[in-house]
Enzyme design. Structure first.
Site, PDB file in Angstrom:
ATOM      1  N   PHE A   1      -0.579 -46.489  46.380  1.00 18.94           N
ATOM      2  CA  PHE A   1       0.077 -47.493  47.221  1.00 18.94           C
ATOM      3  C   PHE A   1      -0.440 -47.374  48.644  1.00 18.94           C
ATOM      4  O   PHE A   1      -1.134 -46.451  48.997  1.00 18.94           O
ATOM      5  CB  PHE A   1       1.605 -47.338  47.197  1.00 18.94           C
ATOM      6  CG  PHE A   1       2.113 -45.949  47.395  1.00 18.94           C
ATOM      7  CD1 PHE A   1       2.198 -45.400  48.681  1.00 18.94           C
ATOM      8  CD2 PHE A   1       2.532 -45.184  46.326  1.00 18.94           C
ATOM      9  CE1 PHE A   1       2.678 -44.131  48.871  1.00 18.94           C
ATOM     10  CE2 PHE A   1       3.026 -43.896  46.510  1.00 18.94           C
ATOM     11  CZ  PHE A   1       3.095 -43.376  47.783  1.00 18.94           C
TER      12      PHE A   1
ATOM     13  N   TYR B   1      -3.109 -33.025  54.666  1.00 21.83           N
ATOM     14  CA  TYR B   1      -1.665 -33.256  54.704  1.00 21.83           C
ATOM     15  C   TYR B   1      -0.818 -32.006  54.496  1.00 21.83           C
ATOM     16  O   TYR B   1       0.384 -32.032  54.760  1.00 21.83           O
ATOM     17  CB  TYR B   1      -1.299 -34.340  53.694  1.00 21.83           C
ATOM     18  CG  TYR B   1      -1.852 -35.688  54.103  1.00 21.83           C
ATOM     19  CD1 TYR B   1      -1.227 -36.440  55.090  1.00 21.83           C
ATOM     20  CD2 TYR B   1      -3.038 -36.177  53.552  1.00 21.83           C
ATOM     21  CE1 TYR B   1      -1.751 -37.652  55.509  1.00 21.83           C
ATOM     22  CE2 TYR B   1      -3.572 -37.387  53.959  1.00 21.83           C
ATOM     23  CZ  TYR B   1      -2.927 -38.112  54.940  1.00 21.83           C
ATOM     24  OH  TYR B   1      -3.455 -39.316  55.358  1.00 21.83           O
TER      25      TYR B   1
END
Length: 411
Positions: free
Chosen positions: A411, A123
């Site tokens: 999450f 990322y």
């Protein structure tokens, strides 16, 4: 032909989610957890990559509000469910999904995107930087005491066992009261509190079902701890293990009472906590910190989707006036010079033609954004350059925060 991206339709969810499960490996998600994740899915923010009738890639986002320094809650895309089938690697599919997603986040007007990285190496090239860390510990409670100072306020605290589900409303109110005091914590949307009671039975290691103890003062819930108790025995007797899932408290007395309780549970000699803030106060209450095996790992990765709006959304620990020259090849609308003027009461961040004081890639700003990583440390790593003497140190001080940023759950 290249796989085609399209917004997820409700009828496609099972196929889409099976693609995700296969990419990450392991057993299927238990039915209760699967059903809850399905109900929380935002279909208009979820994308599937399709090669004919086969789903070969997934990505999604949750509409979150993330706590930032200054106690503000900032609209944030909670990036999630990102996967590429092993049969379709090295074809640019991940980059295509990230491009589409960040364009969508910008269009929605969300200044930030954030994620928990399965592989951090992926990322960084999309502008995400590690903004929080988490502390894990394994404590030998047979040899380490928790010493609560006089006057902490534990005398007025009553502890009692509670059904984890029945206590959810009271516990969630305690959690909500902590969010704005620590950057990185999301204000949980309705339904998210149920994720906390879906922990695997015994942590998957033969332990008890999830247990919950609440701390009450004058009849009001001021804290809670949720944990598993794993019994173990050897020739010398009981050597049980407590695995802490989460603990929150609204005052020092409730906090200390809960930690003391965990240290003193009968028939146990080990306490394991797998995700705590790096500045968690128990570290200053133990009799021997060396016997508390501690380990740090990465937590939340942040991406500034709109540099100006993101830097305006937070407050600054000390007054700051600095011009940043921002590099951002993946989101070129952020490139250029930004003048930040701010203090503890707020900030403005606008385009400027003034000479730059500091040059840095957007990923460096992301690392420093929540106040847990100093700009000066990043500069020592070669990730920022100072063009005007003294400005970097002043900016670094301003970006700091009293409480270490922390993401309490994924999450």
């Amino acid at each position: 032909m290249a796989p085609q991206l399209r917004t997820l339709e409700a009828r496609e969810w099972d196929t889409w989610y099976r693609t995700l499960e296969r990419a990450f490996g392991g057993p299927p998600t238990p039915p209760e957890a699967r059903g809850l994740w399905q109900s929380l899915t935002e279909h208009d923010r979820s994308v599937g990559a399709w090669d004919g009738d086969e789903c070969v890639g997934t990505s999604g986002a949750f509409s979150l509000r993330l706590s930032v320094p200054g106690a503000a809650l900032v609209d944030t895309a909670g990036v999630t469910r990102v996967s590429v089938a092993a049969t379709h690697r090295r074809r640019g599919l991940m980059t295509t999904m990230m491009r589409r997603q960040l364009d969508d986040v910008r269009q929605r007007g969300e200044p930030l995107a954030a994620l928990v990285a399965s592989e951090p190496d992926i990322y960084g090239r999309f502008g995400y930087g590690m903004a929080t860390q988490q502390l894990s510990t394994t404590i030998d409670t047979a040899r380490v005491r928790l010493e609560v100072p006089a006057g902490t306020g534990t005398d007025g605290v009553r502890l009692r066992y509670a059904d984890p589900v029945a206590a959810l409303t009271a516990c969630e109110a305690v959690y909500a009261g902590q969010v704005t005091g620590r950057p990185g914590m999301p204000a949980r949307p309705r339904g998210w509190e149920r994720l906390a009671v879906l922990a695997p039975q015994g942590g998957g290691d033969g332990g008890s079902p999830l247990q919950c103890v609440v701390a009450e003062r004058d009849g009001a819930t001021v804290g809670y701890a949720r944990f598993h108790n794993t019994p173990q025995w050897d020739v010398s007797g009981a050597r049980g293990m407590i695995v802490l899932r989460d603990l929150e408290a609204g005052d020092p007395g409730g906090y200390a009472a809960l930690w003391r309780f965990l240290f003193e549970i009968d028939l146990t000699s080990t306490l394991v906590a797998q995700n705590r803030p790096v500045d968690d106060a128990w570290q200053h209450l133990v009799s021997d910190v060396r016997r508390c095996e501690r380990q740090l790992r990465d937590g939340l990765f942040v991406r500034l989707v709109d540099v100006g709006a993101a830097l305006e959304a937070r407050a600054y620990r000390t007054p700051v006036e600095v011009v940043f020259e921002v590099e951002d090849a993946f989101c070129p609308w952020n490139e250029g010079r930004w003048q930040l003027v701010g203090d503890a009461h707020g900030a403005s961040c606008t385009r400027t033609r003034a000479p730059a004081d500091v040059t840095l890639p957007v990923r460096t700003l992301a690392c420093a954004y929540l106040g847990g990583v100093s700009l000066t440390a990043l500069a020592r790593a070669g990730l920022a350059g100072e063009l005007k003497g003294g400005t970097l140190a002043r900016a670094s001080s301003a970006f700091g925060n009293e409480a270490a940023p922390w993401l309490p759950h994924s999450f």
